[in-house]
Design an enzyme around this catalytic site. Structure first.
Site, mmCIF file in Angstrom:
data_model
loop_
_atom_site.group_PDB
_atom_site.id
_atom_site.type_symbol
_atom_site.label_atom_id
_atom_site.label_comp_id
_atom_site.label_asym_id
_atom_site.label_seq_id
_atom_site.Cartn_x
_atom_site.Cartn_y
_atom_site.Cartn_z
ATOM 1 N N GLU A 56 0.862 -1.174 0.000
ATOM 2 C CA GLU A 56 0.000 0.000 0.000
ATOM 3 C C GLU A 56 0.907 1.235 0.000
ATOM 4 O OE1 GLU A 56 -3.447 0.762 -0.081
ATOM 5 O OE2 GLU A 56 -2.524 2.744 0.023
ATOM 6 N N ASP A 106 -7.806 1.536 -7.908
ATOM 7 C CA ASP A 106 -8.241 2.848 -8.394
ATOM 8 C C ASP A 106 -8.554 2.710 -9.888
ATOM 9 O OD1 ASP A 106 -7.720 3.804 -5.876
ATOM 10 O OD2 ASP A 106 -5.732 4.581 -6.372
ATOM 11 N N LYS A 110 -10.539 8.879 -16.087
ATOM 12 C CA LYS A 110 -10.304 9.809 -17.215
ATOM 13 C C LYS A 110 -9.420 9.144 -18.268
ATOM 14 C CE LYS A 110 -10.758 14.032 -14.578
ATOM 15 N NZ LYS A 110 -10.049 14.865 -13.636
ATOM 16 N N ASP A 142 -15.366 -2.744 -9.147
ATOM 17 C CA ASP A 142 -16.751 -2.258 -9.103
ATOM 18 C C ASP A 142 -17.008 -1.377 -10.321
ATOM 19 O OD1 ASP A 142 -14.700 -0.575 -7.579
ATOM 20 O OD2 ASP A 142 -16.216 0.888 -8.194
ATOM 21 N N PHE A 177 -13.439 -1.811 0.486
ATOM 22 C CA PHE A 177 -14.107 -1.076 -0.593
ATOM 23 C C PHE A 177 -15.264 -1.867 -1.187
ATOM 24 C CE2 PHE A 177 -12.353 3.079 -1.679
ATOM 25 C CZ PHE A 177 -11.328 3.166 -0.768
HETATM 26 C C1 LIG Z 1 -9.794 1.826 -3.972
HETATM 27 S S1 LIG Z 1 -8.617 1.323 -2.807
HETATM 28 C C2 LIG Z 1 -8.939 -0.416 -2.562
HETATM 29 C C3 LIG Z 1 -8.307 -0.944 -1.317
HETATM 30 C C4 LIG Z 1 -8.567 -2.425 -1.038
HETATM 31 N N1 LIG Z 1 -7.995 -3.269 -2.063
HETATM 32 C C5 LIG Z 1 -10.031 -2.670 -0.914
HETATM 33 O O1 LIG Z 1 -10.628 -3.234 -1.844
HETATM 34 O O2 LIG Z 1 -10.614 -2.300 0.131
HETATM 35 C C6 LIG Z 1 -7.129 1.263 -3.750
HETATM 36 C C7 LIG Z 1 -5.913 1.230 -2.856
HETATM 37 O O3 LIG Z 1 -4.746 1.039 -3.650
HETATM 38 C C8 LIG Z 1 -3.749 1.938 -3.210
HETATM 39 N N2 LIG Z 1 -2.881 2.180 -4.369
HETATM 40 C C9 LIG Z 1 -3.257 2.716 -5.545
HETATM 41 N N3 LIG Z 1 -2.215 2.759 -6.395
HETATM 42 C C10 LIG Z 1 -1.162 2.222 -5.731
HETATM 43 C C11 LIG Z 1 0.190 1.985 -6.081
HETATM 44 N N4 LIG Z 1 0.661 2.295 -7.282
HETATM 45 N N5 LIG Z 1 0.994 1.405 -5.157
HETATM 46 C C12 LIG Z 1 0.521 1.082 -3.918
HETATM 47 N N6 LIG Z 1 -0.756 1.286 -3.543
HETATM 48 C C13 LIG Z 1 -1.588 1.842 -4.433
HETATM 49 C C14 LIG Z 1 -4.495 3.156 -2.764
HETATM 50 O O4 LIG Z 1 -3.737 3.952 -1.871
HETATM 51 C C15 LIG Z 1 -5.719 2.528 -2.096
HETATM 52 O O5 LIG Z 1 -5.504 2.256 -0.735
#
Ligand SMILES: C[S@@+](CC[C@H](N)C(=O)[O-])C[C@H]1O[C@@H](n2cnc3c(N)ncnc32)[C@H](O)[C@@H]1O
Length: 195
Positions: A56, A106, A110, A142, A177
């Site tokens: 993370e 994420d 866009k 999702d 999430f």
């Molecule tokens: C939408 S959240 C989903 C978190 C978890 N997987 C869940 O489903 O509850 C996406 C997570 O990925 C992390 N994240 C996004 N891009 C990342 C990257 N390049 N390296 C490490 N973490 C990343 C974000 O900080 C966030 O906590």
């Protein structure tokens, strides 16, 4: 060996056998973007015979996950603060991971940001390299448009075999999430790939 919940590598410039940093060498699963870690902790509690690494980038979330790990007293789970792409491309030894999870990543909606999406052939190839033979990559989103994008990526040549993934295929706890999106009436779509 006394191990801290957060793993801070001494060396970021050599490939590592992540199992060397766990109490016991066991099949390793990696959760990319583990967020606040509910999925990670539930998996580690359910499968003491496997090791789990959550990755993370956000400091606050890493600290939260580390706290949960400490409280659980589980020694088969650790969290790493790092960019997921760097970890997969540069740090993990080839053929050393049994499953990689990418859950509710994420979506980068866009068009000019699509290049940041993890689910792309160039990154899938990196995942393929770190997976053991028969290892699996599990993806859940999702976001309908990201899911369609992922399916289009899979129409290009790639090294994986797609497998069915039903609710009863295996134990798979909900992520933080996922719970949030489902409480808003959204449903998730999944892709399961085998090396
Ligand atoms: C939408 S959240 C989903 C978190 C978890 N997987 C869940 O489903 O509850 C996406 C997570 O990925 C992390 N994240 C996004 N891009 C990342 C990257 N390049 N390296 C490490 N973490 C990343 C974000 O900080 C966030 O906590």
């Amino acid at each position: 060996m006394s191990q801290t919940p957060e793993w801070v590598p001494e060396d970021y410039f050599n490939r590592l056998n992540i199992n060397d940093f766990f109490e016991k060498p066991q099949p390793l699963e990696v959760d990319l973007g583990c967020g606040e870690g509910s999925f990670l902790l539930a998996m580690a509690a359910k499968y003491p015979e496997r090791n789990f690494l959550g990755v993370e980038r956000l400091l606050g979330r890493v600290k939260k996950v580390a706290k949960k790990i400490k409280k659980s007293q589980l020694t088969n789970v650790r969290v790493l603060r790092l960019d997921t792409k760097y970890l997969v491309e540069w740090l993990i030894e080839p053929k050393s991971v049994s499953r990689v999870h990418l859950l509710c990543p994420d979506p980068w909606p866009k068009v000019r940001h699509h290049k940041n999406r993890f689910f792309q052939i160039k990154y899938l190839e990196k995942i393929h390299q770190v997976l053991e033979p028969d290892g699996e990559f599990l993806f859940r989103t999702d976001h309908d448009e990201y899911f369609e994008w992922a399916l289009e990526e899979l129409e290009k040549p790639h090294p994986f075999q797609r497998l069915e993934w039903n609710e009863d295929s295996f134990y798979y706890p909900k992520t933080d999430f996922q719970r949030l999106w489902e409480s808003q009436g959204k449903s998730l779509k999944s892709i399961r790939l085998k090396r």
